[in-house]
Design an enzyme around this catalytic site. Sequence first.
Site, mmCIF file in Angstrom:
data_model
loop_
_atom_site.group_PDB
_atom_site.id
_atom_site.type_symbol
_atom_site.label_atom_id
_atom_site.label_comp_id
_atom_site.label_asym_id
_atom_site.label_seq_id
_atom_site.Cartn_x
_atom_site.Cartn_y
_atom_site.Cartn_z
ATOM 1 N N ASP A 151 37.966 42.671 47.211
ATOM 2 C CA ASP A 151 39.097 42.301 46.352
ATOM 3 C C ASP A 151 39.769 41.021 46.844
ATOM 4 O OD1 ASP A 151 39.985 43.741 48.647
ATOM 5 O OD2 ASP A 151 41.980 43.851 47.778
ATOM 6 N N GLU A 152 40.434 40.346 45.912
ATOM 7 C CA GLU A 152 41.353 39.248 46.208
ATOM 8 C C GLU A 152 40.739 38.206 47.141
ATOM 9 O OE1 GLU A 152 45.512 41.641 45.487
ATOM 10 O OE2 GLU A 152 44.741 41.661 47.530
#
Length: 743
Positions: free
Chosen positions: A309-310
């Site tokens: 993620d991210e």
Amino acid sequence: MPRPRQVTTCSGSLVLDDRTSIAFEDDPAVRPIALRLGRWLGIDASRVVPIAHASPDPEKGIVLRASTPRAGRDPAVSLPRDVEEEAYALDVSGARAVVRARTAAGLAYGSQTLAQLAGVRPIVGGTGVASPSPLPCVHIDDAPRFAFRAMHLDVARHFFDKQTIERFVDLLSFYRFNVFHWHLTDDQGFRLAIRSHPELTNVGARRQENGVETGGFYTQDEAREVVAFAKERFVTVVPEVETPGHARAILASHPELSCTGKTMEVPATWGIFEDVLCAGNDATYALLDDVLGEVAEVFPSKLIHVGGDEVPKTRWEACPKCRARMKSQHLSSEALGGYFMHRVRESLGKRGRRALAWDEVLEMGSADDAVVVAWQGAERGAKAARDGHDVIMAPHEFVYFNKRQSRSGAEPGHDEYLPLSRVLGFDPMPAGLSPSEAAHVLGGQGALWTEFVRTPEDVDTLLMPRLAALSEALWSVPVADATAREASFASRSRAQRSMMDRAGIGYFVNPPVGLRAKQTFLDQAQITLALPSLYTDGIVRFTTDGRDPTPSSPAFVSPVDLKDTTSVAARLFLPSGRTSPVVRGVFERTTPSPAMPAPLASLQPGVNYTYVEGDFRRLPDFAKLVGRRGRLPALGFDPSFRKERFAVLYEGFLDVPETGVYRFVATSDDGVALEIDGRRILEDDGTHPERDSDGDIALAAGRHAVRIPYFQGTMGKALSITMEGPHFARAPMPIVASFNTRK
Ligand code: ACM
Ligand code: ZN
């Protein structure tokens, strides 16, 4: 809790006393379950006796029967393939209580239900003991709705010791979760000792926070003990090693694995950092292969989470090594993320393991056989299922327990609001999937990120009672009607709470309801305070001298009349001694704002506006700006406004039919304020999602000047205002304007 699939009650009960015995199916997988049930119920081990498979059930006492106890999966390794594997039946009559299941897991759940009915299922680490209540005569037929029922805990932002982790896992098993997602690494900490790379914890498990060193990590032996502890409770421990982003704790000891090569400390602030693992450097994959090799030795789980993620791509786009890799592999920077995740999954695949990854991998172009954890929203999970991926539903708007349970601001979480009712209303199955797509939805999981969570007590405060609500969302047949769903939960939660009190598990207590931050009145007002629905056994205490209510403050029993401006503070006290946060409100006596001398006629519904473009983050001072003027038939957005980055000042008049206090609620995204007769009575400035803010004012009958400053930053935009007053039911605020005087 969680609510069983089917419950049929009958009359009578089974009293458990010092002659009660437990007869169990003679099998090594069943013995520990029988002994544990005995400990919970205070039945001596000498009266916990095996019985042969072929023998009939004893006429009296407790009986545990599993037809194929050892045929079940190893709970440390894999999930049930079929929810019926965890099914059980419990029959209680006046003479005996029989639990029947196909597997040891089912028998363990049936035993827990029995212990919950007796009110005595303790949690590891608790101190209180209780004698079992009589078991009510009942037939329960139970099985989970989903096979994957998980809860996550972030131990990177703040570290929690092994004892706290085991208590957490025991609480998960109490609510029949079967997966513990252990978020072991992030920017702010690397928490598992790796023998071949001791620097990962020597450097990466510590940081300075406000000048004080904090940190900690688990030895591999400790992690193995947690795995064994969880396995006894039919919980699989799924470890997570975050890559390629949220990896600053790795870069702190391996600056050569960043794209810039610069030395970086383990950060003590939060967010999304641009520095991620270099995707063009084979040494990155070699290190992760070493790490995942040891992780796979410690954790037998078939599933291992590798993050995803991210991940900002800025460093990769500027890095010669990453650019070379993009060129040789013909990849965009987004697809380089997919390449990275693919390389990491190879490390798992050669060890017979399968990856879990956050839903960003859907855009990286090669999620392959990874199980997608949909955290960004239910629609992301539906997309994953439609794309043919197995998916775990973890939409943050329903199950991120780092958001606060109340608006009091007193909890140690993120400044977002996620009440219990929302968790109870979570349906892990996205709407509109075909049966074959729906088969990819394995279940759901909650998350507890710990940026603002420092102690085991903080964990409890954010977790409970929402964890219990999540267990119902994952285990129980859904109840469509919200009122019925919440009433059912409330009716069963008091018994749960006694068990939590004895176990020393904390929980959030909602404050009394009915108090507004500011409430204006003319001659007389009334304080009315009510119990929150979950805590009807509580006592509301209040003060009018500004101090926090204590156990000796007056109890609220009936409405209190006020004649003067008064500050009220209120708090809920439970019989257990637990209390809610303090809520405060001011009752302010005022005189009505005088009406303008203008006649009530001749204006038309609508507003004048002044529109200015710009990158606003706060409400601007419109007096200093020159804007384009126009008019609208109602408060809202003219088609000529652009989508983002503008501010508007709306102006008009409000005619009120009678003197009294009027209350306004603005719904906005982003900043808004409401001024009447030059007084700002409501303000919710700054960029924010669509939300309500309110305020009130006493107005004399007649006409009043209205100004509404507003700005739109980026993404969503919304603006509406309702009004409520004496003999005026809540409705859109009826603004009028003169359309003749403007050019
Ligand atoms: C996440 O919350 N960034 C998975
Ligand atoms: Zn690079």
